[in-house]
Design a protein around this motif. Sequence first.
Motif, PDB file in Angstrom:
ATOM      1  N   VAL A  98     -11.543   2.978   6.340  1.00 21.41           N
ATOM      2  CA  VAL A  98     -10.902   2.252   5.237  1.00 21.41           C
ATOM      3  C   VAL A  98      -9.917   1.187   5.719  1.00 21.41           C
ATOM      4  O   VAL A  98      -9.347   0.458   4.890  1.00 21.41           O
ATOM      5  CB  VAL A  98     -10.184   3.219   4.268  1.00 21.41           C
ATOM      6  N   LYS A  99      -9.700   1.088   7.015  1.00 20.26           N
ATOM      7  CA  LYS A  99      -8.755   0.096   7.538  1.00 20.26           C
ATOM      8  C   LYS A  99      -9.147  -1.305   7.102  1.00 20.26           C
ATOM      9  O   LYS A  99     -10.314  -1.681   7.163  1.00 20.26           O
ATOM     10  CB  LYS A  99      -8.704   0.173   9.063  1.00 20.26           C
ATOM     11  N   GLY A 100      -8.144  -2.054   6.643  1.00 24.11           N
ATOM     12  CA  GLY A 100      -8.391  -3.419   6.200  1.00 24.11           C
ATOM     13  C   GLY A 100      -8.843  -3.519   4.752  1.00 24.11           C
ATOM     14  O   GLY A 100      -8.880  -4.621   4.196  1.00 24.11           O
ATOM     15  N   ARG A 101      -9.168  -2.394   4.135  1.00 23.66           N
ATOM     16  CA  ARG A 101      -9.612  -2.406   2.740  1.00 23.66           C
ATOM     17  C   ARG A 101      -8.656  -1.640   1.822  1.00 23.66           C
ATOM     18  O   ARG A 101      -8.479  -2.013   0.659  1.00 23.66           O
ATOM     19  CB  ARG A 101     -11.010  -1.773   2.623  1.00 23.66           C
ATOM     20  N   PHE A 102      -8.047  -0.584   2.322  1.00 28.87           N
ATOM     21  CA  PHE A 102      -7.146   0.249   1.524  1.00 28.87           C
ATOM     22  C   PHE A 102      -5.706   0.039   1.992  1.00 28.87           C
ATOM     23  O   PHE A 102      -5.452  -0.169   3.176  1.00 28.87           O
ATOM     24  CB  PHE A 102      -7.492   1.725   1.682  1.00 28.87           C
ATOM     25  N   THR A 103      -4.784   0.138   1.028  1.00 31.81           N
ATOM     26  CA  THR A 103      -3.362   0.041   1.345  1.00 31.81           C
ATOM     27  C   THR A 103      -2.609   1.139   0.618  1.00 31.81           C
ATOM     28  O   THR A 103      -2.711   1.268  -0.605  1.00 31.81           O
ATOM     29  CB  THR A 103      -2.786  -1.321   0.928  1.00 31.81           C
ATOM     30  N   ILE A 104      -1.848   1.913   1.371  1.00 39.89           N
ATOM     31  CA  ILE A 104      -1.036   2.975   0.785  1.00 39.89           C
ATOM     32  C   ILE A 104       0.404   2.486   0.653  1.00 39.89           C
ATOM     33  O   ILE A 104       0.892   1.729   1.503  1.00 39.89           O
ATOM     34  CB  ILE A 104      -1.095   4.261   1.645  1.00 39.89           C
ATOM     35  N   SER A 105       1.065   2.895  -0.422  1.00 44.18           N
ATOM     36  CA  SER A 105       2.460   2.527  -0.617  1.00 44.18           C
ATOM     37  C   SER A 105       3.134   3.594  -1.476  1.00 44.18           C
ATOM     38  O   SER A 105       2.462   4.431  -2.084  1.00 44.18           O
ATOM     39  CB  SER A 105       2.585   1.156  -1.280  1.00 44.18           C
ATOM     40  N   GLN A 106       4.450   3.547  -1.512  1.00 42.57           N
ATOM     41  CA  GLN A 106       5.201   4.462  -2.378  1.00 42.57           C
ATOM     42  C   GLN A 106       6.479   3.799  -2.824  1.00 42.57           C
ATOM     43  O   GLN A 106       6.957   2.860  -2.182  1.00 42.57           O
ATOM     44  CB  GLN A 106       5.482   5.796  -1.695  1.00 42.57           C
ATOM     45  N   ASP A 107       7.032   4.291  -3.931  1.00 39.80           N
ATOM     46  CA  ASP A 107       8.273   3.700  -4.405  1.00 39.80           C
ATOM     47  C   ASP A 107       9.442   4.265  -3.600  1.00 39.80           C
ATOM     48  O   ASP A 107       9.303   5.231  -2.862  1.00 39.80           O
ATOM     49  CB  ASP A 107       8.448   3.926  -5.901  1.00 39.80           C
TER      50      ASP A 107
END
Length: 125
Positions: free
Chosen positions: A63-72
């Motif tokens: 998934v590298k380059g296609r998915f991005t994880i983040s959090q508040d």
Amino acid sequence: QVRLVESGGGSVQAGGSLRLSCAAFGYIPSTASMGWFRQTPGAEREGVAAIRSDGSTKYADSVKGRFTISQDNAKTRMYLQMNSLKPEDTGMYYCAADYRFRALSDLLNLWYNYWGQGTQVTVSS
């Protein structure tokens, strides 16, 4: 007790995008690590993306380059932006949380304390 609730799953054509959300209820310590995992019928659950309390992230190669994880900042919500989706991304996606500040090399293994119920993602060709 921590409760995790995923949302945002759905059906999309290949090349499309989805954004998953995970809402965390209960006490989440500042050291917590959180992650997204997925599973298809008959297969083992696998790590997709994870994030530590210092903001460090780890992604599965697929998934590298296609998915991005983040959090508040409050760590009450975590997100997974999924772009350029492929049929092989289909599966049940689970949110997970762990009290520990985990080593980067361990972020995608399954040793998490709490798990959500999952949200289904289906990508058609």
